[in-house]
Design an enzyme around this catalytic site. Structure first.
Site, mmCIF file in Angstrom:
data_model
loop_
_atom_site.group_PDB
_atom_site.id
_atom_site.type_symbol
_atom_site.label_atom_id
_atom_site.label_comp_id
_atom_site.label_asym_id
_atom_site.label_seq_id
_atom_site.Cartn_x
_atom_site.Cartn_y
_atom_site.Cartn_z
ATOM 1 N N ASP A 160 0.829 -1.208 0.000
ATOM 2 C CA ASP A 160 0.000 0.000 0.000
ATOM 3 C C ASP A 160 0.863 1.257 0.000
ATOM 4 O O ASP A 160 2.000 1.262 0.448
ATOM 5 C CB ASP A 160 -0.933 0.011 1.208
ATOM 6 C CG ASP A 160 -0.184 -0.034 2.533
ATOM 7 O OD1 ASP A 160 0.791 -0.809 2.635
ATOM 8 O OD2 ASP A 160 -0.563 0.702 3.467
ATOM 9 N N GLU A 161 0.270 2.313 -0.510
ATOM 10 C CA GLU A 161 0.786 3.679 -0.384
ATOM 11 C C GLU A 161 2.246 3.825 -0.829
ATOM 12 O O GLU A 161 3.041 4.506 -0.192
ATOM 13 C CB GLU A 161 0.597 4.185 1.050
ATOM 14 C CG GLU A 161 -0.875 4.263 1.452
ATOM 15 C CD GLU A 161 -1.103 4.749 2.871
ATOM 16 O OE1 GLU A 161 -2.124 5.412 3.110
ATOM 17 O OE2 GLU A 161 -0.255 4.456 3.746
ATOM 18 N N VAL A 162 2.599 3.186 -1.937
ATOM 19 C CA VAL A 162 3.914 3.411 -2.526
ATOM 20 C C VAL A 162 3.907 4.789 -3.194
ATOM 21 O O VAL A 162 3.053 5.072 -4.034
ATOM 22 C CB VAL A 162 4.254 2.313 -3.556
ATOM 23 C CG1 VAL A 162 5.612 2.597 -4.210
ATOM 24 C CG2 VAL A 162 4.264 0.941 -2.886
#
EC number: 3.2.1.52
Length: 583
Positions: free
Chosen positions: A358-360
């Site tokens: 997530d949230e790269v």
């Protein structure tokens, strides 16, 4: 005027119906089918138990040990916990009766008593290795429970997991008498047939933003078992801390933990896993990659890009920043060493391993000397290569990968059909994922993020004070139990899409949660989701659920879970949920 009269008639009829309900209907989560009577039975600590026709000696507090799981040991532990709940951790159900009516309504101690003296447990199929480390759908958790007026009790289930679910329902039939340690049900005969609606019913427990002592994790597993939940997802590391000890890479926790001793040893991890499985709960471990990995820079700076980069808002979702470098030659040997140590300690206890995703933040890769751009045309192929290699490590260990939804949905990275996708971005995201044929579990932040609505954990100064006042967090408002209960994970999906939603998880991200507050954060809100996932509340209203949930909360308190409140007692006392009806 007519509308007002209709409301009054409706309220009166609903009130009468609820008042006629018997205490056994407070079983949580609601069974698929239940019938009850009005005879009284008593129970005490001398209950004899048989399992598949043979006597099963049991003791309070018995805990199966070791990694070799035995069906009879699992059941023996379940019986001991159920009986402890009945005769050592029970409660006086004054809230089931109208004001000051308990003593006039509960059964007399002076009259002859009929006791439940024997419980016969039959498991119809032998457990397999999949029973104790199942993929979604591998375990049949169905059961039947019958207690006749003479006190004969019986459980029938396909698996030992189903027996555990039946024992939890059995424990909820009984209450403590107001005059002392005597335990009764007023609802015999009882007949229950039950099975879950969803295969994956979980809680995400973040032990990296805040450190939680072992007791807190084990207590949460107990509470999950009381709610017939079956997956605990442990978010074990993040950019803020690395509490998980990796013997092959001890420098990770030695430099990355918050403090000495604020770690989980291999023995601790095994304890958590074994404790969960003995309660019919599968532990799933997550090491988030390639984002949320900054803390590894303290011990391995060569594999992390942008550690503590500023302003953090430009490079990550929350401080401190840091992501795995995507084109660095030393990353693969590091991950090989990490996974070769950890995965063999996970695979005996779980069918899954969560690889994060997530949230790269693509801007971060401007700071990665091996990438030096935020161009998605460059980054996505590198992400694809990273995921392919990393999931190959997981599969080599005999595990199925899990990822957060951004990997396939936001970054257009291809994942295998075996991969289980965890979605948090809402109904549209779930619809899109299932339309593509992905198997999904939901943690929809609009309903099931339990850290939301408690205010910002960030600090503000100067002009920002006026801008951000009154400092709500990003996912406000607070998700109370009614909102949690209202969520339908399969809403507006086609039949084929709905089949791909295998369950869900309540998320307890711990930026503003610790051991002192975790019980109140999770319960009873996670209980509401537990019923959604076990028996789907379609056709049931808050009026029906509220008295049962209020009573079940008292069971949690009696069993040592410091649950938050459901209502003030006035709203549901006497099982009348209309006292606080909005009009």
């Amino acid at each position: 005027m007519v509308l007002s009269n209709c409301r009054g008639i409706f309220s009166m009829l609903l009130s009468l119906w609820l008042l006629a309900s018997t205490p056994v209907l407070a079983i949580w989560p609601a069974p698929s089918s239940i019938s009850t009577g009005d005879s009284t039975l008593w129970i005490g600590p001398m209950l004899s138990v048989s399992y598949n026709g043979k006597p099963l000696p049991w003791t309070f507090g018995y805990e199966p040990k070791g990694s070799q799981f035995s069906s009879s040991e699992i059941v023996k532990g379940g019986v001991g916990r159920a009986m402890k709940s009945i005769v050592q951790s029970n409660f006086v159900p004054w809230m089931l009766y109208n004001r000051m009516e308990l003593e006039q309504t509960e059964p007399s101690l002076s009259k002859p008593k009929t006791y439940v003296t024997h419980l016969d447990i039959t498991q119809t199929k032998a457990d397999t290795s999949k029973t104790f480390k199942p993929l979604a759908g591998d375990v049949d958790e169905s059961y039947s429970l019958d207690v006749d007026k003479s006190g004969k009790a019986s459980i029938k289930a396909v698996s030992s997991t189903g027996v555990l679910r039946a024992l939890e329902s059995f424990s909820q039939l009984f209450f403590q008498h107001s005059q002392g340690p005597f335990f009764y049900t007023k609802s015999a005969p009882v007949s229950i047939t039950d099975k879950p609606e969803y295969d994956h019913r979980g809680v995400l427990f973040d032990v990296s933003r805040s450190f939680f002592p072992m007791d807190s994790i084990l207590r949460t597993i107990d509470a999950m078992a009381y709610n017939k939940m079956n997956r605990i997802h442990i978010h074990a590391t993040d950019s803020q801390s690395w509490p998980l000890e990796i013997p092959a890479l001890p420098e990770l926790h030695q430099k990355g933990a918050y403090a000495k001793g604020k770690t989980y040893s291999p023995s601790d991890l095994a304890t958590i896993q074994q404790y969960a499985i003995s309660r019919g709960i599968e532990p799933i471990i997550e090491i988030d990659t390639p984002g949320h990995f900054g803390i590894a820079a303290l011990s391995h700076p060569n594999i992390v890009a942008g550690w503590e980069s500023a302003p953090w808002t430009a490079y990550c979702a929350e401080p401190p920043c840091g992501q795995i470098r995507l084109n660095e030659p030393s990353v693969d040997p590091f991950l090989d060493k990490l996974m070769n140590d950890l995965l063999p300690r996970v695979s005996p206890y779980s069918a899954y391993f969560h690889t994060g995703g997530d949230e790269v933040n693509f801007n971060m890769y401007k700071l990665d000397p091996t990438v030096a751009t935020n161009d998605s045309a460059v980054i996505v192929p590198l992400l694809q290569k990273f995921i392919d290699k990393h999931h190959a490590r997981v599969r080599k260990a005999g595990l199925v990968p899990m990822v957060w939804e951004e990997i396939p949905a936001s970054y257009n990275v291809t994942v295998g059909k075996d991969v289980l996708i965890q979605s948090w971005l809402g109904d549209e995201a779930i619809a899109a994922l299932t339309a593509q044929g992905h198997k999904v579990i939901t943690s929809n932040y609009n309903f099931w993020y339990l850290d939301c609505g408690r205010g910002q954990w960030l600090n503000f100064a100067g002009a920002d004070l006026a801008t951000y006042y009154p400092f709500p967090d990003w996912c406000s408002p607070y998700k109370n139990w009614r909102l949690v209960y209202s969520y339908d994970p399969r809403a507006n999906l086609t039949g084929d899409q709905a089949k791909l939603v295998v369950g869900g998880e309540l998320a307890a991200w711990s930026e503003s949660i610790d051991d002192a507050t975790i019980d109140d954060i999770l319960w009873p809100r996670a209980s509401a989701a537990g019923e959604v996932l076990w028996s789907s509340p379609k056709g049931r209203s808050q009026f029906e659920a509220a008295p049962r949930l209020a009573e079940f909360r008292e069971r949690l308190i009696a069993r040592g879970i410091k649950s938050g409140t459901v209502h003030m007692p006035y709203c549901t006392q006497g099982q009348n949920a209309t006292a606080c009806l909005y009009q």
